[in-house]
Enzyme design. Sequence first.
Site, mmCIF file in Angstrom:
data_model
loop_
_atom_site.group_PDB
_atom_site.id
_atom_site.type_symbol
_atom_site.label_atom_id
_atom_site.label_comp_id
_atom_site.label_asym_id
_atom_site.label_seq_id
_atom_site.Cartn_x
_atom_site.Cartn_y
_atom_site.Cartn_z
ATOM 1 N N ASP A 186 0.866 -1.187 0.000
ATOM 2 C CA ASP A 186 0.000 0.000 0.000
ATOM 3 C C ASP A 186 0.899 1.231 0.000
ATOM 4 O O ASP A 186 1.663 1.451 0.944
ATOM 5 C CB ASP A 186 -0.918 0.006 1.217
ATOM 6 N N ALA A 234 -12.123 -4.360 -7.412
ATOM 7 C CA ALA A 234 -12.027 -2.948 -7.015
ATOM 8 C C ALA A 234 -12.714 -2.059 -8.059
ATOM 9 O O ALA A 234 -13.892 -1.721 -7.910
ATOM 10 C CB ALA A 234 -10.565 -2.563 -6.832
ATOM 11 N N ARG A 235 -11.990 -1.700 -9.098
ATOM 12 C CA ARG A 235 -12.536 -0.901 -10.196
ATOM 13 C C ARG A 235 -11.981 -1.425 -11.511
ATOM 14 O O ARG A 235 -10.779 -1.650 -11.647
ATOM 15 C CB ARG A 235 -12.179 0.582 -10.033
ATOM 16 N N ASP A 275 -14.833 -9.051 -11.024
ATOM 17 C CA ASP A 275 -16.145 -8.584 -10.577
ATOM 18 C C ASP A 275 -16.461 -7.214 -11.168
ATOM 19 O O ASP A 275 -17.585 -6.742 -11.056
ATOM 20 C CB ASP A 275 -16.174 -8.518 -9.041
ATOM 21 N N GLU A 311 -18.807 -0.975 -17.647
ATOM 22 C CA GLU A 311 -19.838 -1.889 -17.154
ATOM 23 C C GLU A 311 -21.205 -1.616 -17.764
ATOM 24 O O GLU A 311 -22.185 -2.258 -17.403
ATOM 25 C CB GLU A 311 -19.891 -1.812 -15.623
ATOM 26 N N HIS A 359 -20.239 -6.934 -10.670
ATOM 27 C CA HIS A 359 -19.967 -5.906 -9.657
ATOM 28 C C HIS A 359 -20.854 -6.110 -8.430
ATOM 29 O O HIS A 359 -21.537 -5.192 -7.964
ATOM 30 C CB HIS A 359 -20.180 -4.502 -10.239
#
Length: 313
Positions: free
Chosen positions: A169, A227-228, A252, A257, A284
């Site tokens: 991170d 996440a995105r 996901d 989208e 998602h």
Amino acid sequence: MKVLIIDQMHPSIVPLLEQEGFGVDYRPDISRKEIMETISAYQGLVIRSKTPMDRPLIENAQNLEFIARAGAGLDNIDLEYLEARGVKLYHAPEGNRDAVAEHVIGMLLSFFNNLFQADAQVRKGIWDREGNRGIELAGKTVGIFGYGNMGSSLAKRLSGFDVTVLAYDKYKKGYGNEYVEECSFEKIQEEADILSLHVPLTSETRNLFTPQVIEGFRKPFYLINSARGELIKFDTLNEALQNKKIKGAILDVLESEKFQAMSASQKLSFQRLSQRENVMFSPHVAGWTFESYEKINQVLVAKITGKWPIDQS
């Protein structure tokens, strides 16, 4: 204080706010035009992702004191202008972090053990044991990119699978614990068998995972993105899957989208992606459980009223 709710929410949100003395207008079907026309009458706004919280809308909200985002992502909000206006912003990643972690584990286990394929085959009378031989998680190294609410919740749930968990991170230090080893991204690139993405979408992270970044991994790996979708392009995924730098993708989220809004090149690239047997999709929904739907409300109201943290056990 008057609060306007502009998106579909778990019904508990209204009594939770009313118990704290707020006047609540629940209008999940309100249009953007109607929001622009009425927002000046409200001090609070509760949203999901119906409409961008951009400068034109916020400028109309002369009396706005806070925006509460029912979820984690803030990429649909003009954060700089909100800060300049002194409007407080609340969001609720704590409300769906457990759901995301469980979903990632579920998809990974299903993928490694060919569960969807096996189920479909048996229903058709096909009994193919060798073709559905699985892969074990034990002994693998899982890299977590982004160690916030979602990443840390995933690390905790991986602790029973006898895996090595590494986490990177950029904006945190000192988070290594019994569940995870804090490390550099270079170490993840060197050692990971599985990479799970858990960072928000920002100008810094958009298309962050380029072909060059993927090429920097020492060995082929499995990619999980809950996440995105905009963190990695369809074309990059297809290229990496084609040249076997990525052994499989569990997605996901997607670069786009809204299928009808995809460009011609995106549609073609997604079609190629969707035809690959080593890709698994979900729409998602990683953070979208019956439990998280309600927990998000509890987190938001606690933050709005200054009563956070709360006991979610």
